[in-house]
Design a protein around this motif. Structure first.
Motif, PDB file in Angstrom:
ATOM      1  N   TYR A   1     -30.341 -55.584 -75.759  1.00 21.36           N
ATOM      2  CA  TYR A   1     -29.081 -56.012 -75.130  1.00 21.36           C
ATOM      3  C   TYR A   1     -28.745 -55.150 -73.916  1.00 21.36           C
ATOM      4  CZ  TYR A   1     -24.009 -56.234 -74.403  1.00 21.36           C
ATOM      5  OH  TYR A   1     -22.762 -56.326 -73.838  1.00 21.36           O
ATOM      6  N   SER A   2     -28.843 -53.820 -74.077  1.00 20.04           N
ATOM      7  CA  SER A   2     -28.403 -52.924 -73.012  1.00 20.04           C
ATOM      8  C   SER A   2     -29.335 -52.942 -71.805  1.00 20.04           C
ATOM      9  CB  SER A   2     -28.280 -51.491 -73.544  1.00 20.04           C
ATOM     10  OG  SER A   2     -29.545 -50.980 -73.929  1.00 20.04           O
ATOM     11  N   ASP A   3     -30.622 -53.245 -72.016  1.00 18.65           N
ATOM     12  CA  ASP A   3     -31.588 -53.277 -70.910  1.00 18.65           C
ATOM     13  C   ASP A   3     -32.259 -54.652 -70.875  1.00 18.65           C
ATOM     14  OD1 ASP A   3     -33.130 -52.542 -68.791  1.00 18.65           O
ATOM     15  OD2 ASP A   3     -34.386 -51.113 -69.879  1.00 18.65           O
ATOM     16  N   ARG A   4     -31.417 -55.661 -70.724  1.00 11.46           N
ATOM     17  CA  ARG A   4     -31.908 -57.045 -70.787  1.00 11.46           C
ATOM     18  C   ARG A   4     -32.866 -57.384 -69.645  1.00 11.46           C
ATOM     19  NH1 ARG A   4     -26.605 -56.991 -72.007  1.00 11.46           N
ATOM     20  NH2 ARG A   4     -25.849 -57.691 -69.987  1.00 11.46           N
ATOM     21  N   LYS A   5     -32.758 -56.678 -68.533  1.00 11.54           N
ATOM     22  CA  LYS A   5     -33.655 -56.961 -67.407  1.00 11.54           C
ATOM     23  C   LYS A   5     -35.103 -56.609 -67.751  1.00 11.54           C
ATOM     24  CE  LYS A   5     -30.237 -56.383 -63.709  1.00 11.54           C
ATOM     25  NZ  LYS A   5     -29.865 -55.605 -62.489  1.00 11.54           N
ATOM     26  N   PHE A   6     -35.275 -55.583 -68.571  1.00 12.33           N
ATOM     27  CA  PHE A   6     -36.626 -55.157 -68.943  1.00 12.33           C
ATOM     28  C   PHE A   6     -37.143 -55.937 -70.151  1.00 12.33           C
ATOM     29  CE2 PHE A   6     -39.680 -52.733 -71.366  1.00 12.33           C
ATOM     30  CZ  PHE A   6     -40.529 -52.210 -70.403  1.00 12.33           C
TER      31      PHE A   6
ATOM     32  N   ASP B   1     -29.509 -56.184 -85.391  1.00 10.98           N
ATOM     33  CA  ASP B   1     -28.877 -56.837 -84.243  1.00 10.98           C
ATOM     34  C   ASP B   1     -27.554 -56.108 -84.073  1.00 10.98           C
ATOM     35  OD1 ASP B   1     -28.398 -58.513 -82.158  1.00 10.98           O
ATOM     36  OD2 ASP B   1     -28.510 -60.369 -83.304  1.00 10.98           O
ATOM     37  N   LEU B   2     -27.536 -55.120 -83.203  1.00  8.74           N
ATOM     38  CA  LEU B   2     -26.528 -54.067 -83.256  1.00  8.74           C
ATOM     39  C   LEU B   2     -25.124 -54.515 -82.867  1.00  8.74           C
ATOM     40  CD1 LEU B   2     -27.094 -51.078 -84.082  1.00  8.74           C
ATOM     41  CD2 LEU B   2     -26.647 -50.488 -81.704  1.00  8.74           C
ATOM     42  N   ALA B   3     -25.014 -55.517 -82.036  1.00 12.65           N
ATOM     43  CA  ALA B   3     -23.693 -55.975 -81.585  1.00 12.65           C
ATOM     44  C   ALA B   3     -23.668 -57.497 -81.600  1.00 12.65           C
ATOM     45  CB  ALA B   3     -23.396 -55.448 -80.184  1.00 12.65           C
ATOM     46  N   THR B   4     -23.924 -58.056 -82.768  1.00  9.02           N
ATOM     47  CA  THR B   4     -24.083 -59.510 -82.878  1.00  9.02           C
ATOM     48  C   THR B   4     -22.825 -60.248 -82.474  1.00  9.02           C
ATOM     49  OG1 THR B   4     -25.303 -58.901 -84.891  1.00  9.02           O
ATOM     50  CG2 THR B   4     -25.211 -61.230 -84.330  1.00  9.02           C
ATOM     51  N   GLU B   5     -21.664 -59.654 -82.720  1.00 10.69           N
ATOM     52  CA  GLU B   5     -20.422 -60.340 -82.373  1.00 10.69           C
ATOM     53  C   GLU B   5     -20.211 -60.408 -80.868  1.00 10.69           C
ATOM     54  OE1 GLU B   5     -18.601 -56.181 -82.010  1.00 10.69           O
ATOM     55  OE2 GLU B   5     -20.460 -57.150 -82.619  1.00 10.69           O
ATOM     56  N   ILE B   6     -20.897 -59.536 -80.117  1.00 14.27           N
ATOM     57  CA  ILE B   6     -20.806 -59.536 -78.658  1.00 14.27           C
ATOM     58  C   ILE B   6     -21.923 -60.387 -78.054  1.00 14.27           C
ATOM     59  CG2 ILE B   6     -20.867 -58.102 -76.575  1.00 14.27           C
ATOM     60  CD1 ILE B   6     -19.876 -55.769 -78.311  1.00 14.27           C
ATOM     61  N   GLU B   7     -23.146 -60.077 -78.476  1.00 10.85           N
ATOM     62  CA  GLU B   7     -24.321 -60.766 -77.942  1.00 10.85           C
ATOM     63  C   GLU B   7     -25.331 -60.936 -79.059  1.00 10.85           C
ATOM     64  OE1 GLU B   7     -26.843 -62.790 -75.617  1.00 10.85           O
ATOM     65  OE2 GLU B   7     -24.881 -62.104 -74.941  1.00 10.85           O
ATOM     66  N   PRO B   8     -25.406 -62.111 -79.679  1.00  8.04           N
ATOM     67  CA  PRO B   8     -26.359 -62.328 -80.779  1.00  8.04           C
ATOM     68  C   PRO B   8     -27.795 -62.414 -80.265  1.00  8.04           C
ATOM     69  CG  PRO B   8     -25.166 -64.351 -80.287  1.00  8.04           C
ATOM     70  CD  PRO B   8     -24.567 -63.295 -79.414  1.00  8.04           C
ATOM     71  N   VAL B   9     -28.472 -61.276 -80.237  1.00  9.09           N
ATOM     72  CA  VAL B   9     -29.837 -61.222 -79.714  1.00  9.09           C
ATOM     73  C   VAL B   9     -30.771 -62.099 -80.548  1.00  9.09           C
ATOM     74  CG1 VAL B   9     -31.792 -59.688 -79.226  1.00  9.09           C
ATOM     75  CG2 VAL B   9     -29.456 -58.938 -78.722  1.00  9.09           C
ATOM     76  N   TRP B  10     -30.453 -62.284 -81.818  1.00  5.03           N
ATOM     77  CA  TRP B  10     -31.323 -63.090 -82.679  1.00  5.03           C
ATOM     78  C   TRP B  10     -31.499 -64.508 -82.137  1.00  5.03           C
ATOM     79  CZ3 TRP B  10     -29.919 -67.570 -85.272  1.00  5.03           C
ATOM     80  CH2 TRP B  10     -28.555 -67.849 -85.412  1.00  5.03           C
ATOM     81  N   LYS B  11     -30.495 -65.014 -81.429  1.00  2.00           N
ATOM     82  CA  LYS B  11     -30.568 -66.381 -80.917  1.00  2.00           C
ATOM     83  C   LYS B  11     -31.533 -66.520 -79.749  1.00  2.00           C
ATOM     84  CE  LYS B  11     -26.010 -68.012 -82.400  1.00  2.00           C
ATOM     85  NZ  LYS B  11     -24.734 -68.654 -81.986  1.00  2.00           N
ATOM     86  N   SER B  12     -31.809 -65.429 -79.063  1.00  4.17           N
ATOM     87  CA  SER B  12     -32.721 -65.490 -77.910  1.00  4.17           C
ATOM     88  C   SER B  12     -34.099 -64.936 -78.234  1.00  4.17           C
ATOM     89  CB  SER B  12     -32.120 -64.724 -76.729  1.00  4.17           C
ATOM     90  OG  SER B  12     -31.892 -63.369 -77.060  1.00  4.17           O
ATOM     91  N   THR B  13     -34.337 -64.596 -79.489  1.00  4.98           N
ATOM     92  CA  THR B  13     -35.629 -64.005 -79.870  1.00  4.98           C
ATOM     93  C   THR B  13     -36.252 -64.709 -81.070  1.00  4.98           C
ATOM     94  OG1 THR B  13     -34.501 -62.420 -81.317  1.00  4.98           O
ATOM     95  CG2 THR B  13     -34.951 -61.699 -79.049  1.00  4.98           C
ATOM     96  N   GLU B  14     -35.864 -65.966 -81.286  1.00  2.00           N
ATOM     97  CA  GLU B  14     -36.364 -66.690 -82.460  1.00  2.00           C
ATOM     98  C   GLU B  14     -36.141 -65.869 -83.734  1.00  2.00           C
ATOM     99  OE1 GLU B  14     -40.354 -68.193 -81.924  1.00  2.00           O
ATOM    100  OE2 GLU B  14     -40.016 -68.490 -79.765  1.00  2.00           O
ATOM    101  N   ALA B  15     -34.934 -65.311 -83.835  1.00  5.92           N
ATOM    102  CA  ALA B  15     -34.558 -64.475 -84.991  1.00  5.92           C
ATOM    103  C   ALA B  15     -35.529 -63.310 -85.163  1.00  5.92           C
ATOM    104  CB  ALA B  15     -34.466 -65.308 -86.259  1.00  5.92           C
ATOM    105  N   PHE B  16     -35.777 -62.625 -84.034  1.00  5.81           N
ATOM    106  CA  PHE B  16     -36.621 -61.436 -84.010  1.00  5.81           C
ATOM    107  C   PHE B  16     -38.035 -61.725 -84.510  1.00  5.81           C
ATOM    108  CE2 PHE B  16     -32.237 -59.855 -84.291  1.00  5.81           C
ATOM    109  CZ  PHE B  16     -32.199 -59.104 -83.122  1.00  5.81           C
ATOM    110  N   TYR B  17     -38.491 -62.937 -84.200  1.00  7.90           N
ATOM    111  CA  TYR B  17     -39.892 -63.313 -84.426  1.00  7.90           C
ATOM    112  C   TYR B  17     -40.358 -63.032 -85.856  1.00  7.90           C
ATOM    113  CZ  TYR B  17     -39.426 -63.384 -79.390  1.00  7.90           C
ATOM    114  OH  TYR B  17     -38.972 -63.633 -78.109  1.00  7.90           O
TER     115      TYR B  17
END
Length: 735
Positions: free
Chosen positions: A343-348, A370-386
């Protein structure tokens, strides 16, 4: 004396093998119930209950004049007790207000209650929490927190206290001297960022007495957590080594890295170097001898530090080597990885990079937070962390800042919605990963209420129950106030995290500064009726500890918001060269700070003196006490040195800090501005900035005691301030 050699008579083997959570420790649970309810504990009986599908379960029933608490673990027993207390006796236990006024006759449970959880893991803590909130905790405070965890269903706490002692032993055995390590270990306020490889030595030198005492503290912490059925997550090696490594092992493959926040380079041992796995193994073996293991290890290789290559193959090999370092010491090792970097280094971290990093480790040997799911649910952009097991976490607070803020609808609905989403993959748990605790208790109560249900929470009903349990009753005013709070401060819109007050910012003519962001997620006028309703509820709720805290906190927020329109008045007066108005409004601004300081001084939750007193209590000599006080002062003001780019990141609206740091800083600014108005010259902002930095650093390095006990009566001071400011704040927002 610093860094004397610690001699161990023999290795301490507290928990040399894995903790098997096979059955309930009845004796430990009975002791837990007695700690929570010392006078009423004899009315409760603890019994064992088999887990269901590997997950915790509890039951409650009345039988033979007793309240029977059955559970699969101590955590399940804790949850059963809290369910009984909240549902039947209308009580509540939070960091900021507790209501344990039980009825003379304990209510009977009419029918057996049976609850299970769909969340195998209930994770707790963030590296940062250990410093922004826990830097100075003793065993008494830790014991209360572990009990709080059990009450709230937490079974997977991060446990990094005492890590410095383990490393001291490892590096001494590798030939490093005390001088080498003196330039490595940070001061106690900075361990979180030290262990994440962001800085070395800052806030030190670290006394050996600290390491010894916190080794012993960690042994108590993990012993208590385990006897209640929790599985602590311990640290693992991520490559961060002392700068002296370059000289002691000149052929080692090292990479200098910089956090870019005003600190010197730190050194990371390349995972390709054979010593990486060797050191990782040494560390885990030493740690296991000291603290035992549950095979869960936290390791974050690039926390806010970018890897040297974005090639997927490189990242895959790196990840595999980090895991291999764990596996060599513990074949059952499970890597618990914070997903913050995604989340913090999304460009990389794009999909190929994330997938490469995760795929290199077997699915059953890694858990992703998924450290800040309520802010940015990373699981949704990573196929639930593969395919990796992962945990839905609420972060909510950054830096320990004092503000009313949260995404209350998200906490009520988010976990259950993810649980039933066919795309959520291997969702295994929920958790709390705030950078600091002891604020916004409603959010944390709500989030952990998800543990024993698998459907979204009916927020209005839940809030009504929360108010009753917290205040001892419900009435039209408290219900109305919380409906307003729900749609204003807790609406979770517009901003990532809570706004600060301009009061805490380094003096400026602007409406915001780098770490003092004043943009709100609601029109400030809309908060005022909540304040009014709480004031009107004083007569019926004033005996409630939780109500007193909420009353002070909402009043504080109203005044903190009001500082901004008041600032605009003296800024306008300055620009119009109106000295009389400038003096009038700048005086009102200082008066506002004094009033906030007086208000906050009525509650233990908002005392700088408590923070400093606890820091000094950790010292065994005058020198150590002075060092810890400086650590405590620095973290909540400059963060680093006088040129620190992180100044105000961890700002606090606290009694003592307002009157002794923020107020005199603004007074110096106003004096220069006023002098300029008299002389006809504009203030030299660059010169002021240079001078105020020196003053700030002087404040950080001073020693001074502040009251560590509340002064005054919260409801009386609130009434005074309401009478003084109600019409002013209405006028400020043109109501």
């Amino acid at each position: 004396m610093y860094f004397k050699r610690i001699l161990l008579v023999g290795a301490i083997h507290l928990f040399c093998t894995s903790y098997v959570m096979a059955q309930l420790n009845v004796q430990a649970s009975e002791a837990f119930v007695k700690r929570i309810l010392p006078k009423e504990s004899h009315y409760f009986q603890v019994e064992s209950l088999a887990a269901e599908k590997g997950n915790d379960v509890f039951e409650i029933e009345s039988k033979n004049g007793k309240i029977i608490l059955r559970g699969s673990t101590g955590v399940a027993i804790g949850s059963a007790l809290y369910y009984y207390l909240t549902e039947y006796t209308h009580c509540q236990i939070t960091w900021n207000g507790t209501n344990l006024k039980l009825p003379a006759s304990l209510p009977v449970v009419p029918e057996k209650i049976h609850k299970n959880t769909s969340y195998h893991y209930r994770y707790y803590l963030n590296y940062c929490t250990f410093n922004y909130s826990m830097s100075w905790w003793n065993w008494e405070r830790w014991q209360k927190e572990i009990d709080w965890m059990a009450l709230h269903g937490i079974n997977m706490p991060l446990a990094i206290t005492g890590e410095e002692y383990t490393w001291y032993e490892v590096y001494r055995e590798m030939g490093f001297t005390d001088q080498d390590l003196q330039a490595f270990f940070s001061g106690p306020s900075y361990f979180s960022w030290f262990w994440m490889g962001n800085l070395d030595a800052w806030g030190g030198p670290l006394p050996v007495s600290w390491m010894q005492s916190h080794k012993e503290l960690q042994q108590k912490i993990v012993a208590r957590e385990r006897e209640l059925g929790m599985k602590p997550v311990l640290p693992a090696f991520t490559g961060h080594v002392p700068a002296a490594f370059r000289h002691r092992f000149p052929n080692a493959k090292l990479k200098a890295t910089n956090w870019t926040n005003g600190f010197a380079d730190t050194y990371i041992l390349d995972s390709e170097d054979p010593m990486f796995a060797e050191i990782g193994k040494k560390f885990l073996q030493k740690q296991t001898a000291l603290f035992g293991t549950d095979h869960l290890y936290s390791a974050d290789t690039f926390n806010e530090n970018e890897p040297p290559s974005d090639e997927p193959e490189f990242l895959s090999k790196l990840s595999a080597r980090v895991y291999e370092g764990m596996r060599q010491a513990d074949p059952q090792a499970i890597w618990v990885m914070q997903g913050w970097l995604f989340y913090s280094d999304r460009k990389f971290w794009k999909a190929p990079q994330i997938k490469a990093l995760l795929d290199a480790v077997p699915n059953d040997h890694m858990i992703v937070l998924d450290l800040a799911t309520e802010i940015e649910p990373v699981w949704k952009s990573t196929e639930a962390f593969y395919g990796k097991p992962w945990i839905w976490n609420m972060l909510n607070n950054f830096g320990g800042n004092v503000n009313l803020f949260g995404r209350i609808e998200g906490a009520a609905k988010g976990p259950a919605e993810a649980l039933h989403d066919p795309k959520s993959g291997n969702l295994k748990g929920i958790g709390l990963t705030m950078e600091a605790i002891e604020q916004n208790p409603v959010l944390y109560e709500l989030m952990m209420a998800n543990t024993w249900r698998d459907q979204p929470i009916d927020l209005d009903k839940w809030l009504s129950d929360y108010i009753r349990n917290r205040y001892g009753n419900t009435n039209e005013h408290t219900l109305a106030a919380w409906q307003i709070l729900k749609t204003t401060v807790y609406n979770g819109k517009a901003i990532r995290d809570g706004a600060e007050s301009i009061v805490t910012g380094r003096p400026t003519f602007d409406s915001t500064t780098v770490w003092t962001r004043t943009k709100l997620n609601y029109p400030p006028a809309e908060l005022l009726p909540a304040w009014q309703h709480l004031v009107q509820a004083i007569n019926t709720c004033k005996s409630s500890d939780g109500f007193q805290y909420d009353l002070v906190d909402v009043t504080r927020q109203v005044l903190a918001n009001y500082a901004l329109p008041l600032q605009k008045k003296w800024v306008q007066a300055y620009r119009q060269k109106n000295q009389a108005d400038f003096q009038k409004y700048s005086k009102e601004f200082i008066e506002l700070i004094d009033d906030m300081d007086k208000l906050l001084g009525t509650r233990k939750d908002f005392l700088l003196g408590k923070w400093i007193a606890e820091a000094r209590s950790c010292g065994t000599t005058a020198e150590e006490k002075a060092l810890y006080e400086q650590n405590a002062r620095d973290l909540v003001t400059l963060w680093g040195d006088e040129n620190s780019p992180l100044h105000e990141y961890s700002n606090r609206q606290w009694n003592g800090l307002l009157s002794d740091f923020y107020k005199p800083r603004w007074q110096q600014f106003f004096q220069r501005v006023n002098d300029g108005l008299v002389s006809g010259k504009d203030i030299d902002l660059a010169a002021f900035d240079k001078d105020i930095k020196k003053w700030e650093w002087k404040w950080v390095t001073e020693q001074k005691s502040f009251t560590d006990k509340p002064v005054g009566v919260s409801v009386d001071v609130t009434r005074q301030l309401y009478k003084k400011y109600w019409k002013k704040v209405q006028a400020a927002y043109a109501i």
